[in-house]
Design an enzyme around this catalytic site. Structure first.
Site, mmCIF file in Angstrom:
data_model
loop_
_atom_site.group_PDB
_atom_site.id
_atom_site.type_symbol
_atom_site.label_atom_id
_atom_site.label_comp_id
_atom_site.label_asym_id
_atom_site.label_seq_id
_atom_site.Cartn_x
_atom_site.Cartn_y
_atom_site.Cartn_z
ATOM 1 N N ARG A 146 7.623 18.394 -28.797
ATOM 2 C CA ARG A 146 8.024 18.827 -30.137
ATOM 3 C C ARG A 146 8.788 17.721 -30.846
ATOM 4 O O ARG A 146 8.943 16.622 -30.289
ATOM 5 C CB ARG A 146 8.901 20.080 -30.023
ATOM 6 N N THR A 148 11.555 15.360 -31.840
ATOM 7 C CA THR A 148 12.746 14.916 -31.096
ATOM 8 C C THR A 148 13.684 14.075 -31.961
ATOM 9 O O THR A 148 14.818 13.802 -31.567
ATOM 10 C CB THR A 148 12.356 14.042 -29.888
ATOM 11 N N TRP A 159 4.150 1.690 -30.780
ATOM 12 C CA TRP A 159 2.817 1.982 -31.315
ATOM 13 C C TRP A 159 2.066 0.692 -31.638
ATOM 14 O O TRP A 159 0.889 0.565 -31.329
ATOM 15 C CB TRP A 159 2.910 2.885 -32.558
ATOM 16 N N SER A 187 -5.455 6.277 -31.508
ATOM 17 C CA SER A 187 -5.106 6.915 -32.775
ATOM 18 C C SER A 187 -5.116 8.445 -32.629
ATOM 19 O O SER A 187 -4.286 9.137 -33.231
ATOM 20 C CB SER A 187 -6.095 6.454 -33.846
ATOM 21 N N HIS A 190 -1.906 9.362 -30.964
ATOM 22 C CA HIS A 190 -0.836 9.214 -31.953
ATOM 23 C C HIS A 190 -0.846 10.404 -32.927
ATOM 24 O O HIS A 190 0.192 11.002 -33.212
ATOM 25 C CB HIS A 190 -1.087 7.885 -32.700
ATOM 26 N N ARG A 219 1.860 12.722 -41.995
ATOM 27 C CA ARG A 219 1.555 11.992 -40.754
ATOM 28 C C ARG A 219 0.067 12.042 -40.403
ATOM 29 O O ARG A 219 -0.478 11.097 -39.859
ATOM 30 C CB ARG A 219 2.324 12.593 -39.579
ATOM 31 N N CYS A 311 12.921 7.603 -25.574
ATOM 32 C CA CYS A 311 13.163 9.047 -25.627
ATOM 33 C C CYS A 311 12.476 9.682 -24.412
ATOM 34 O O CYS A 311 11.252 9.608 -24.273
ATOM 35 C CB CYS A 311 12.583 9.564 -26.941
ATOM 36 N N CYS A 314 9.687 12.174 -25.022
ATOM 37 C CA CYS A 314 8.474 11.510 -25.533
ATOM 38 C C CYS A 314 7.786 10.748 -24.399
ATOM 39 O O CYS A 314 6.564 10.712 -24.298
ATOM 40 C CB CYS A 314 8.831 10.541 -26.657
HETATM 41 P P1 FAD Z 1 4.780 6.108 -36.565
HETATM 42 O O1 FAD Z 1 4.204 7.399 -36.119
HETATM 43 O O2 FAD Z 1 5.764 5.430 -35.665
HETATM 44 O O3 FAD Z 1 3.536 5.139 -36.857
HETATM 45 C C1 FAD Z 1 3.672 3.727 -37.148
HETATM 46 C C2 FAD Z 1 2.501 3.325 -38.063
HETATM 47 O O4 FAD Z 1 1.261 3.559 -37.398
HETATM 48 C C3 FAD Z 1 2.431 4.167 -39.335
HETATM 49 O O5 FAD Z 1 3.197 3.623 -40.353
HETATM 50 C C4 FAD Z 1 0.956 4.153 -39.656
HETATM 51 O O6 FAD Z 1 0.598 3.021 -40.417
HETATM 52 C C5 FAD Z 1 0.276 4.031 -38.325
HETATM 53 N N1 FAD Z 1 -0.229 5.333 -37.836
HETATM 54 C C6 FAD Z 1 0.449 6.499 -37.749
HETATM 55 N N2 FAD Z 1 -0.313 7.441 -37.186
HETATM 56 C C7 FAD Z 1 -1.500 6.874 -36.916
HETATM 57 C C8 FAD Z 1 -2.703 7.334 -36.335
HETATM 58 N N3 FAD Z 1 -2.823 8.582 -35.876
HETATM 59 N N4 FAD Z 1 -3.739 6.493 -36.242
HETATM 60 C C9 FAD Z 1 -3.627 5.222 -36.667
HETATM 61 N N5 FAD Z 1 -2.502 4.705 -37.208
HETATM 62 C C10 FAD Z 1 -1.458 5.516 -37.337
HETATM 63 N N6 FAD Z 1 8.411 11.865 -31.771
HETATM 64 C C11 FAD Z 1 8.730 13.189 -31.662
HETATM 65 O O7 FAD Z 1 9.409 13.729 -32.526
HETATM 66 N N7 FAD Z 1 8.284 13.919 -30.590
HETATM 67 C C12 FAD Z 1 7.519 13.378 -29.595
HETATM 68 O O8 FAD Z 1 7.155 14.063 -28.615
HETATM 69 C C13 FAD Z 1 7.190 11.985 -29.687
HETATM 70 N N8 FAD Z 1 6.463 11.384 -28.714
HETATM 71 C C14 FAD Z 1 6.222 10.049 -28.796
HETATM 72 C C15 FAD Z 1 5.538 9.422 -27.761
HETATM 73 C C16 FAD Z 1 5.303 8.068 -27.801
HETATM 74 C C17 FAD Z 1 4.558 7.414 -26.671
HETATM 75 C C18 FAD Z 1 5.780 7.292 -28.909
HETATM 76 C C19 FAD Z 1 5.551 5.804 -28.964
HETATM 77 C C20 FAD Z 1 6.459 7.906 -29.949
HETATM 78 C C21 FAD Z 1 6.699 9.280 -29.908
HETATM 79 N N9 FAD Z 1 7.374 9.926 -30.923
HETATM 80 C C22 FAD Z 1 7.669 11.263 -30.820
HETATM 81 C C23 FAD Z 1 7.744 9.212 -32.169
HETATM 82 C C24 FAD Z 1 6.634 9.359 -33.245
HETATM 83 O O9 FAD Z 1 5.349 9.085 -32.702
HETATM 84 C C25 FAD Z 1 6.847 8.401 -34.408
HETATM 85 O O10 FAD Z 1 6.845 7.082 -33.936
HETATM 86 C C26 FAD Z 1 8.142 8.666 -35.158
HETATM 87 O O11 FAD Z 1 8.177 10.011 -35.565
HETATM 88 C C27 FAD Z 1 8.251 7.755 -36.416
HETATM 89 O O12 FAD Z 1 7.128 7.989 -37.251
HETATM 90 P P2 FAD Z 1 6.712 7.044 -38.451
HETATM 91 O O13 FAD Z 1 6.297 7.888 -39.610
HETATM 92 O O14 FAD Z 1 7.790 6.034 -38.699
HETATM 93 O O15 FAD Z 1 5.391 6.273 -38.005
#
Ligand code: FAD
Length: 386
Positions: A146, A148, A159, A187, A190, A219, A311, A314
C-alpha cells in the site's frame, strides 16, 4: 484510459483486455483464498542485505508505513513454519552461493549445468535457497502492499537503475522484441505498484485508507501504455502457471502441510489458456540463446536492486514480485527445452518460496486489474456528475 478493450494486449499475447478482465473476474475469489492460505501467505527474506550496486548505507524510510512486521509471536504460526521445522530441513551441503533467493537464475545461465542431469530429489518443502541466518519470516497478509510515503530521489534512482538494465548488447532483430518485453515487465511492475499505492492510500484528513483516483490517474491511468503493461505482465505470469499445471499432480507438494493446496492451485490455473502469451516469439532460434542469457542476467540484476530499497515494506513486495517474475521467466524459457521427465524436474525443483512468490505476484497483478476496473468506474461517475 484510452484503451480499446477489444484489442489484443500485444504482439506476444493473443488475448484482449476484455478477455483478461473476464478471466480475472472468474479466478479472483479463488486466487485471493489461495494467497491467504497458511501455505502461501508466508515469505522469508533478508531485510538487511547490503545494496550490491552502490554505497548507500545511510538512508532509511522513517515512516511507520514503511515498516515490516516480522513474525515474533511463533505460537500462532503453523507447525511447518516453526524455526525448528525449517531448521531440520537444513542441508549440510548448503553454500553461501545458494543463499541468494535468485540463485536459480544463476543456474539457468550455467550452460554446463543446463546440459547436465537435473537433481530429482529436491522437493518444494526444502528451504535451502532461503535459509539464511539473517532472514526473517513475514506474514504477507499482515503487511499489505500500500501507500508508504516512500519516494524522492532514492526511489527515482532505483527505478532509473532498473530501466537502465534494459540495455542489451547484441543488435539482432529479435533484440527489439526481447527489449520490448523487458521494458514492459519492468514498467508493468512499476505501474502495478503505482496502482496499489493509489488504491490503498492514506487520506490524511480522514485518517482512512482507500482509493485515490487523482493519484491513480497521475501515476497510471493517464498512461494507456502503463495500464497495458500490467495486462502484459498478467499474461506472462498466467502462461507460466498454465505451463506448470500438468506437472503439479505428480508433485511431492507439502500435502502434509496443507491438503487443499494442490486443488486450490488447480481451481485457479484451470481457467487459464495457452494462447494468453506466446513466449516462443521472443527467443526461438540459436542466435537468440545469447540474448536469452543476457535477458536472464539483466533481470537478475533487477531482483538484486531490491536490496537497495530503503523502505522495508516496499523491499518486501519488490522482492516477492521480482522473484515471481523471475520464476515465470524460468518456467517459460526452460520447460520447453526439456523432455517430459526434465519438465517434471524443472517444476519439482522450484522451491516453495519461488512458488509462493509466483502466486503472490499473480495475485498482485490480479488485484491491480480489479482496481483498474474500479478506478474506471470512479472516473466515469466523476465525469457524469460534472
Ligand atoms: P516514480 O514512480 O518514482 O517514477 C519515476 C519516473 O518513472 C516517473 O517520473 C516517470 O517518468 C517514470 N514512470 C513512472 N511509472 C512508470 C511506468 N509504469 N512505466 C514507465 N515509466 C514510468 N511506494 C509506496 O507508496 N508503496 C510501495 O509499496 C512502494 N513500493 C516500491 C517498490 C520499489 C521496488 C520501488 C523502487 C519503489 C516503491 N515505491 C512504493 C515508491 C513508488 O514506486 C514511487 O517511486 C514513489 O511513489 C515516487 O513516485 P514518483 O511520482 O516520484 O515517480
Amino acid at each position: 484510459c484510452e484503451i480499446n478493450k477489444d484489442e489484443v494486449v500485444g504482439a506476444t499475447c493473443d488475448v484482449t483486455f476484455k478477455e483478461i478482465n473476464e478471466i480475472n473476474h472468474h479466478i479472483r475469489p479463488e486466487l485471493l483464498a489461495l494467497v491467504h492460505s497458511d501455505f502461501f501467505k508466508y515469505f522469508k527474506l533478508d531485510l538487511y542485505k547490503q545494496c550490491p550496486f552502490w554505497n548507500d548505507n545511510n538512508g532509511y524510510c522513517v515512516n511507520r508505513a514503511c515498516a515490516v512486521d516480522v513474525i515474533e509471536d511463533w505460537d500462532n504460526v503453523p507447525e511447518y513454519w516453526q524455526p525448528e521445522a525449517l531448521g531440520s530441513l537444513q542441508n549440510e551441503s548448503f553454500s553461501a552461493e545458494d543463499d541468494n533467493e535468485c540463485s536459480f537464475l544463476d543456474e539457468l545461465c550455467d550452460q554446463q549445468q543446463k546440459n547436465g542431469i537435473i537433481k530429482q530429489d529436491v522437493e518444494y518443502c526444502d528451504v535451502e535457497d532461503f535459509h539464511n541466518k539473517d532472514s526473517v519470516l513475514v506474514d504477507l497478509t499482515a503487511n499489505p502492499e500500500r501507500f508508504t510515503g516512500y519516494g524522492g530521489e532514492q526511489s527515482s534512482q532505483i527505478w532509473s537503475s532498473i530501466y537502465k538494465e534494459n540495455c542489451f548488447s547484441s543488435d539482432q532483430a529479435q533484440n527489439c522484441l526481447a527489449k520490448g518485453a523487458f521494458y514492459r515487465l519492468v514498467s508493468g511492475l512499476h505501474a502495478s505498484i503505482g496502482t496499489h499505492l493509489s488504491n490503498d492510500h492514506l487520506n490524511t484528513e480522514t485518517g482512512k485508507w482507500g482509493p485515490n483516483l487523482d493519484l491513480f490517474m497521475a501515476r497510471v491511468g493517464n498512461f494507456p501504455d502503463r495500464v497495458a503493461n500490467i495486462y502484459f505482465n498478467y499474461a506472462v505470469v498466467a502462461k507460466a502457471l498454465w505451463k506448470i499445471q500438468p506437472y503439479l499432480s505428480h508433485l511431492e507438494f507439502c500435502n502434509a502441510y496443507h491438503e487443499d493446496v494442490k486443488s486450490m492451485i488447480n481451481d485457479v490455473v484451470s481457467h487459464l489458456d495457452s494462447k494468453i502469451f506466446n513466449e516462443d516469439l521472443l527467443f526461438h532460434d540459436d542466435v537468440s540463446s545469447k540474448l536469452k542469457d543476457d535477458f536472464r542476467s539483466r533481470f537478475k540484476n533487477v531482483t538484486k536492486i531490491m536490496d537497495c530499497v530503503h523502505c522495508d515494506r516496499c523491499r518486501l513486495w519488490g522482492k516477492v514480485q521480482t522473484t515471481g517474475y523471475a520464476t515465470s521467466l524460468k518456467i517459460l524459457f526452460e520447460i520447453d527445452s526439456q523432455d517430459e521427465s526434465g519438465r517434471q524436474a524443472v517444476v519439482d525443483k522450484l522451491t516453495k518460496y519461488e512458488l509462493i512468490a509466483l502466486f503472490n505476484t499473480f495475485d498482485r497483478l490480479s488485484k491491480s486489474i480489479e482496481s483498474i476496473n474500479n478506478f474506471e468506474k470512479l472516473y466515469n461517475e466523476r465525469v457524469t456528475s460534472l
